[in-house]
Scaffold this motif. Structure first.
Motif, short mmCIF file in Angstrom:
data_model
loop_
_atom_site.label_atom_id
_atom_site.label_comp_id
_atom_site.label_asym_id
_atom_site.label_seq_id
_atom_site.Cartn_x
_atom_site.Cartn_y
_atom_site.Cartn_z
N LEU A 25 15.24 39.70 25.86
CA LEU A 25 15.65 38.15 26.02
C LEU A 25 16.38 37.62 27.35
CD1 LEU A 25 16.02 35.19 23.53
CD2 LEU A 25 14.37 34.63 24.65
N ARG A 26 17.66 39.11 27.72
CA ARG A 26 18.32 39.16 28.07
C ARG A 26 17.82 39.70 29.88
NH1 ARG A 26 22.13 34.81 27.66
NH2 ARG A 26 24.05 35.00 25.83
N ALA A 27 17.31 40.47 29.52
CA ALA A 27 16.20 41.24 30.41
C ALA A 27 15.18 40.63 31.32
CB ALA A 27 15.47 42.76 30.06
N GLN A 28 14.53 39.38 30.25
CA GLN A 28 12.97 38.39 31.45
C GLN A 28 14.52 37.41 31.48
OE1 GLN A 28 10.64 37.67 28.10
NE2 GLN A 28 10.71 39.72 28.07
N GLY A 29 15.65 37.29 32.25
CA GLY A 29 16.28 36.40 33.18
C GLY A 29 16.90 35.33 31.84
N THR A 33 23.36 30.34 25.77
CA THR A 33 23.72 30.89 24.19
C THR A 33 23.21 32.16 24.09
OG1 THR A 33 23.74 28.67 23.68
CG2 THR A 33 25.45 29.59 24.94
N LEU A 34 23.42 32.57 22.45
CA LEU A 34 22.54 33.76 22.24
C LEU A 34 23.22 33.83 20.63
CD1 LEU A 34 20.41 34.97 22.08
CD2 LEU A 34 21.36 36.69 23.18
N THR A 35 22.42 33.36 19.69
CA THR A 35 23.68 33.04 18.29
C THR A 35 22.16 33.93 17.63
OG1 THR A 35 25.26 31.15 18.81
CG2 THR A 35 24.61 32.92 17.30
N ILE A 36 23.23 35.24 16.92
CA ILE A 36 22.11 36.08 16.16
C ILE A 36 23.16 36.38 14.59
CG2 ILE A 36 21.74 39.28 15.93
CD1 ILE A 36 22.63 39.02 18.70
N VAL A 37 22.27 35.45 13.85
CA VAL A 37 23.00 35.75 12.62
C VAL A 37 22.01 36.96 11.53
CG1 VAL A 37 21.91 34.33 10.56
CG2 VAL A 37 22.14 32.89 12.67
N GLY A 38 23.35 37.27 10.68
CA GLY A 38 22.64 38.78 9.90
C GLY A 38 22.61 38.50 8.09
N ALA A 39 21.99 38.87 7.42
CA ALA A 39 22.66 38.07 5.91
C ALA A 39 24.29 39.44 5.64
CB ALA A 39 21.02 38.55 5.58
N GLU A 40 23.35 40.11 6.25
CA GLU A 40 24.18 41.83 5.95
C GLU A 40 26.15 42.04 6.91
OE1 GLU A 40 22.14 46.03 4.83
OE2 GLU A 40 20.25 44.60 6.17
N PRO A 41 26.39 42.76 6.39
CA PRO A 41 28.13 42.83 7.44
C PRO A 41 27.44 43.65 8.80
CG PRO A 41 28.00 43.76 5.77
CD PRO A 41 26.90 42.99 4.87
N HIS A 42 26.41 44.36 8.15
CA HIS A 42 25.97 45.56 9.38
C HIS A 42 25.81 45.04 10.98
CE1 HIS A 42 27.51 47.85 5.96
NE2 HIS A 42 26.26 47.61 5.42
N GLN A 311 6.99 43.83 18.92
CA GLN A 311 7.01 42.25 19.44
C GLN A 311 8.45 41.59 19.73
OE1 GLN A 311 6.20 41.09 15.01
NE2 GLN A 311 4.39 41.19 15.48
N GLY A 312 9.17 42.04 19.44
CA GLY A 312 10.57 41.71 20.21
C GLY A 312 10.53 41.25 22.09
N THR A 313 9.57 42.40 22.01
CA THR A 313 9.31 41.41 24.00
C THR A 313 8.59 40.50 24.03
OG1 THR A 313 9.39 44.53 23.92
CG2 THR A 313 8.34 42.66 26.02
N THR A 314 7.27 40.75 23.40
CA THR A 314 6.67 39.14 23.47
C THR A 314 7.35 38.17 23.01
OG1 THR A 314 4.76 40.85 22.78
CG2 THR A 314 4.12 38.44 21.81
N ALA A 315 7.56 37.82 21.68
CA ALA A 315 8.47 36.86 20.94
C ALA A 315 9.70 36.53 22.22
CB ALA A 315 9.30 37.21 20.46
N ALA A 316 10.48 37.10 22.85
CA ALA A 316 10.99 36.28 24.04
C ALA A 316 10.05 35.88 25.12
CB ALA A 316 11.89 37.39 24.35
N ALA A 317 8.87 36.33 25.72
CA ALA A 317 8.42 36.14 26.95
C ALA A 317 7.84 34.78 26.47
CB ALA A 317 7.13 37.22 27.37
N THR A 318 7.58 34.62 25.06
CA THR A 318 7.19 33.99 24.19
C THR A 318 7.71 32.24 24.57
OG1 THR A 318 5.19 34.81 23.16
CG2 THR A 318 5.79 32.14 22.45
N LEU A 319 8.56 32.71 24.41
CA LEU A 319 10.08 31.76 23.71
C LEU A 319 10.22 31.16 25.63
CD1 LEU A 319 11.26 30.31 21.71
CD2 LEU A 319 13.65 32.17 22.28
#
Length: 410
Positions: A25-29, A33-42, A311-319
């Motif tokens: 997403l960042r590389a494609q411009g 705001t970007l929020t990343i949610v994780g179930a694990e604490p890591h 798929q991460g690259t494609t998902a970002a481009a699609t969004l």
């Protein structure tokens, strides 16, 4: 950034697919705001080493954290799993009650270890599953030389853990319901080859066998497993490696099409049951069930490392797409290392109806199998012949367009 582009993106899933989507997403411009949610604490870490290097390290386990770009500029909400999605209001609810609004949403929750069958009693202490870092560290603490480990399930994960434990001097028994290890993934020929590798390493392999119960001592600790053959195998430690299931439970009631994964169109847009697109929502990684031309258009969820990355690259481009987004076109691939043998594959061997053996040399650890479906190449697997996969990959790329059929909604 175009005027109608998303201004707030939430990524649910702080593992490989989620991180790669954020980077893309960042590389494609994307500058919102970007929020990343994780179930694990890591923070994000690499999962393939969990069943290999983490278990075999002689001292402290190796660092497996994935590098985080300095320019990612993301808000991390870790140890706070998502519990609900309202696609109409465009909100995600977290376990602590936090409500996150989004313009764009990425579903990258991965998968969870499949639990023991309901027919089995509650497993006693000393019975493990392996999916995350904490699981791997807990299992590693049990793998002392001379102990007896029973691994239930001889797929990639089970085979890798069995090999790692054997290299540490444990007595290992591998129990598999099918006729050969990996049979459902790569067929009987490659499965029998892997079985020979396990046996040559001193692993007791019990095929066409299931576990019907556990035995435990007075302290509640496992002492063995009971088998469908009527006998029992002593055990100090047991690993249940029964496969994985896409982590979609939190999507119940969201209205999205969910079944063995989140149903997506070829561009990774999440769908409703009627096949229409859920606006502003994409998926990537193990949780995404995507049409596969090599499988006749059937939707499959693939739990492969490379799949999550690509798929991460494609998902970002699609969004971020202004018009009709491009489809995901990468050819699937996976790898595994067992007893010093390098197993590498491209395509989808699991969907083949014919396996053609090109080379079979157990003594020199070499194997090459080409997989076909209705006479068309759909995959290839090699052991000790990695360089040969390049030609197969080129052919599979060429065949994708010819194999393209309308996607099934099943």
């Amino acid at each position: 950034m175009r005027r109608d582009a998303p201004r707030a993106v939430v990524i649910v899933g702080a593992s490989l697919a989620g991180l790669r989507t954020a980077e893309a997403l960042r590389a494609q411009g994307f500058i919102g705001t970007l929020t990343i949610v994780g179930a694990e604490p890591h923070l994000p870490y690499d999962r393939p080493p969990l069943s290999k290097q983490v278990l075999t390290a002689q001292t402290e386990p190796p660092g497996i954290a994935l590098p985080l770009p300095g320019a990612l500029d993301a808000r991390w909400l870790l140890g706070r799993p998502a519990t609900g999605l309202d696609a109409t209001a465009r909100t995600v609810t977290l376990a602590d009650g936090t409500l996150l609004k989004y313009d764009g949403l990425v579903l990258a929750t991965g998968s969870a270890a499949r639990a023991a069958p309901a027919a089995l009693a509650e497993p006693p202490r000393g019975v493990f599953t392996l999916r995350g870092l904490d699981d791997a560290l807990a299992l590693r603490a049990e793998l002392a030389p001379g102990r007896r480990l029973v691994v239930v399930g001889a797929g990639f994960l089970g085979g890798e853990v069995a090999a790692a434990a054997r290299s540490r001097g444990l007595h290992v028994t591998l129990v598999e319901a099918a006729a050969q290890p990996l049979e459902r993934a790569v067929g009987t020929v490659a499965g029998a080859y892997v079985a020979a590798l396990h046996r040559a390493a001193g692993i007791g392999l019990r095929t066409r066998t299931t576990v019907t119960g556990f035995r435990a001592g007075a302290d509640g600790r496992v002492t063995g497993v009971e088998l469908s053959t009527g006998d029992a195998v002593p055990a100090d430690v047991v690993l249940l490696a029964l496969g994985s299931v896409p982590a979609t439970g939190w999507l119940a009631g969201s209205g999205t099409a969910v079944g063995q994964g989140v149903h997506c169109d070829p561009s990774l847009r999440v769908l409703y049951p009627d096949g229409s697109v859920v606006e502003g929502v994409v998926a990537a990684g193990d949780v995404a069930r995507v049409p596969q031309p090599l499988a006749g258009g059937a939707r499959l969820a693939l739990g492969h490392w490379t799949n999550a990355v690509e798929q991460g690259t494609t998902a970002a481009a699609t969004l971020l797409a202004a018009g009709t987004p491009a489809p995901f076109t990468a050819v699937p691939s996976f790898w595994s290392d067992l007893h010093g043998a390098r197993i590498r594959s491209v395509g989808l061997p699991a969907v083949a109806d014919e396996a053609r053996v090109v080379e079979h040399d157990l003594a020199n650890r070499r194997l090459e199998v080409a997989y076909h479906r209705k006479g068309r190449l759909v995959g290839a697997l090699t052991i000790g012949r990695t360089a040969r996969l390049a030609a197969y990959r080129t052919a599979l790329h060429a065949h994708r367009e010819a194999a393209q059929e309308p996607a099934s909604v099943a």
